[in-house]
Design an enzyme around this catalytic site. Structure first.
Site, PDB file in Angstrom:
ATOM      1  N   HIS A  32      48.339  40.766  44.071  1.00 55.63           N
ATOM      2  CA  HIS A  32      48.188  41.926  43.185  1.00 55.63           C
ATOM      3  C   HIS A  32      47.352  42.980  43.920  1.00 55.63           C
ATOM      4  CE1 HIS A  32      44.230  40.235  42.544  1.00 55.63           C
ATOM      5  NE2 HIS A  32      44.756  39.126  42.037  1.00 55.63           N
ATOM      6  N   GLY A  34      44.359  43.694  43.905  1.00 59.84           N
ATOM      7  CA  GLY A  34      43.100  43.189  44.465  1.00 59.84           C
ATOM      8  C   GLY A  34      43.313  42.620  45.862  1.00 59.84           C
ATOM      9  N   HIS A  35      44.380  41.833  46.032  1.00 57.69           N
ATOM     10  CA  HIS A  35      44.670  41.281  47.362  1.00 57.69           C
ATOM     11  C   HIS A  35      44.998  42.404  48.354  1.00 57.69           C
ATOM     12  CE1 HIS A  35      45.951  37.709  44.819  1.00 57.69           C
ATOM     13  NE2 HIS A  35      45.122  37.141  45.675  1.00 57.69           N
ATOM     14  N   LYS A 149      35.116  39.297  43.427  1.00 59.02           N
ATOM     15  CA  LYS A 149      35.309  38.707  42.094  1.00 59.02           C
ATOM     16  C   LYS A 149      34.916  37.234  42.127  1.00 59.02           C
ATOM     17  CE  LYS A 149      39.281  37.384  40.174  1.00 59.02           C
ATOM     18  NZ  LYS A 149      38.998  36.012  39.679  1.00 59.02           N
ATOM     19  N   GLN A 153      32.360  31.811  45.524  1.00 60.86           N
ATOM     20  CA  GLN A 153      33.195  31.421  46.671  1.00 60.86           C
ATOM     21  C   GLN A 153      32.755  32.175  47.938  1.00 60.86           C
ATOM     22  OE1 GLN A 153      37.630  30.862  46.706  1.00 60.86           O
ATOM     23  NE2 GLN A 153      37.641  32.959  47.467  1.00 60.86           N
ATOM     24  N   ARG A 187      45.602  34.655  37.581  1.00 62.63           N
ATOM     25  CA  ARG A 187      45.592  33.865  36.331  1.00 62.63           C
ATOM     26  C   ARG A 187      45.690  34.746  35.085  1.00 62.63           C
ATOM     27  NH1 ARG A 187      42.146  30.141  39.571  1.00 62.63           N
ATOM     28  NH2 ARG A 187      43.358  28.224  39.721  1.00 62.63           N
TER      29      ARG A 187
HETATM   30  O1  PAF Z   1      40.407  33.012  46.745  1.00 66.90           O
HETATM   31  C1  PAF Z   1      41.454  32.378  47.008  1.00 66.90           C
HETATM   32  O2  PAF Z   1      42.559  32.854  46.818  1.00 66.90           O
HETATM   33  C2  PAF Z   1      41.333  30.978  47.587  1.00 66.90           C
HETATM   34  O3  PAF Z   1      40.250  30.296  47.041  1.00 66.90           O
HETATM   35  C3  PAF Z   1      41.273  30.954  49.116  1.00 66.90           C
HETATM   36  C4  PAF Z   1      40.048  31.658  49.655  1.00 66.90           C
HETATM   37  C5  PAF Z   1      42.528  31.610  49.688  1.00 66.90           C
HETATM   38  C6  PAF Z   1      41.224  29.510  49.620  1.00 66.90           C
HETATM   39  O4  PAF Z   1      42.346  28.781  49.204  1.00 66.90           O
END
Ligand code: PAF
Length: 292
Positions: A32, A34-35, A149, A153, A187
């Site tokens: 999307h 964001g990516h 976001k 992580q 999601r």
């Molecule tokens: O943020 C994500 O989409 C996933 O956690 C990642 C960093 C690609 C690892 O699978």
């Protein structure tokens, strides 16, 4: 854009571009806006932009949505092509995890991996750290780009990179939102039409809480309680709302110069996470060391 599926192909593609600075965006697909912002940021850091799409089974719990995770490879490829990505890496599960799962090496970033989302999703961050470590070894990027976001992580990855002395610079990119404030996420498509109307409340509440905290005049626990009540009354099942030091992810202390509020809540089938940084001046109204 060159599309490769194996490590051998990837290495050959990268060898042909040995002089380029490589910027890497790992994703799980279903791309999307964001990516795509991550891909654009990557372009600022490297002359060769590598994107991976791999839905990583190791980061999903037994009752989570691995099987339903949305796959839209054709659209993803078109979007990446239009964005000017150079190499798309589409490894199979076997390519990433050649051994049976119980024999796979695992990377654990202790403590922060078991807090907040890690407490609700045991093993999740081990799965994330392991796959990101493997992907870094495969792509050997100079720079890797992640969204803010998934703030926890981002910190897990920063810690892994620092502790393992990995020669890669980690860049965090601001969350991209819908017009109504909802953070973009794959999601979100689990939300019904009715839930979509409710979902922006999560960020609305974070903004309201950040504003009050920024003025420094309210106790954090009262704000947490009030936000939890508002969300739960609207139909969310709130998992956590935490006010933290953005560098350590420990509860914010009286002398901290900045704060971040992290929140996670279930709405229907969708687990939504979001966060907001609290901008100074901070004069939190506390008499104790920790503002919890
Ligand atoms: O943020 C994500 O989409 C996933 O956690 C990642 C960093 C690609 C690892 O699978």
């Amino acid at each position: 854009m060159l599309v490769v599926q194996t490590l051998v192909e990837l290495r050959a593609a990268l060898a042909a571009r040995r002089k380029d600075k490589v910027a890497f965006v790992p994703t799980m697909g279903n791309l999307h806006a964001g990516h795509l912002a991550l891909v654009r940021e990557a372009r600022q850091h490297g002359s060769c932009v590598v994107v991976s799409i791999f839905v990583n089974p190791m980061q999903f719990g037994a009752n989570e949505d691995l099987e339903q995770y949305p796959a839209t490879l054709e659209q993803d490829q078109q979007a990446l092509q239009a964005e000017g990505a150079d190499i798309l890496f589409l490894p199979s599960v076997k390519e990433i995890y050649p051994r049976p799962m119980q024999q796979q090496i695992r990377i654990e970033v202790p403590e922060i991996s078991s807090l907040y989302c890690g407490a609700s999703r045991p093993g999740h961050f081990v799965g994330v750290a392991t796959v990101v470590c493997k992907l870094f070894n495969m792509v050997q990027p100079d720079v890797a780009v992640f969204g803010k976001k998934d703030f926890q992580q981002l910190l897990v990855i920063r810690r892994m990179v620092a502790d393992l002395a990995m020669p890669v610079e980690i860049v965090g990119v601001a969350t991209v939102r819908e017009n109504n404030g909802l953070a973009m996420s794959s999601r979100n498509q689990y939300l019904s039409a009715e839930e979509r109307q409710i979902a922006p409340l999560l960020y609305g509440q974070l903004q309201a809480m950040a504003q009050v905290l920024g003025r420094g005049d309210i106790a954090i626990s009262a704000l947490q309680k009030s936000m939890r009540n508002t969300l739960d009354e609207a139909g969310f099942i709130t998992d956590y709302i935490e006010v933290l030091n953005p560098q350590t992810l420990l509860p914010v202390a009286a002398d901290d110069q900045s704060m971040i509020i992290l929140a996670a809540a279930q709405l229907g089938r969708a687990r939504l996470i979001d966060n907001i940084e609290v901008t100074p001046p901070l004069q939190p109204d506390v008499g104790s060391e920790r503002l919890v």
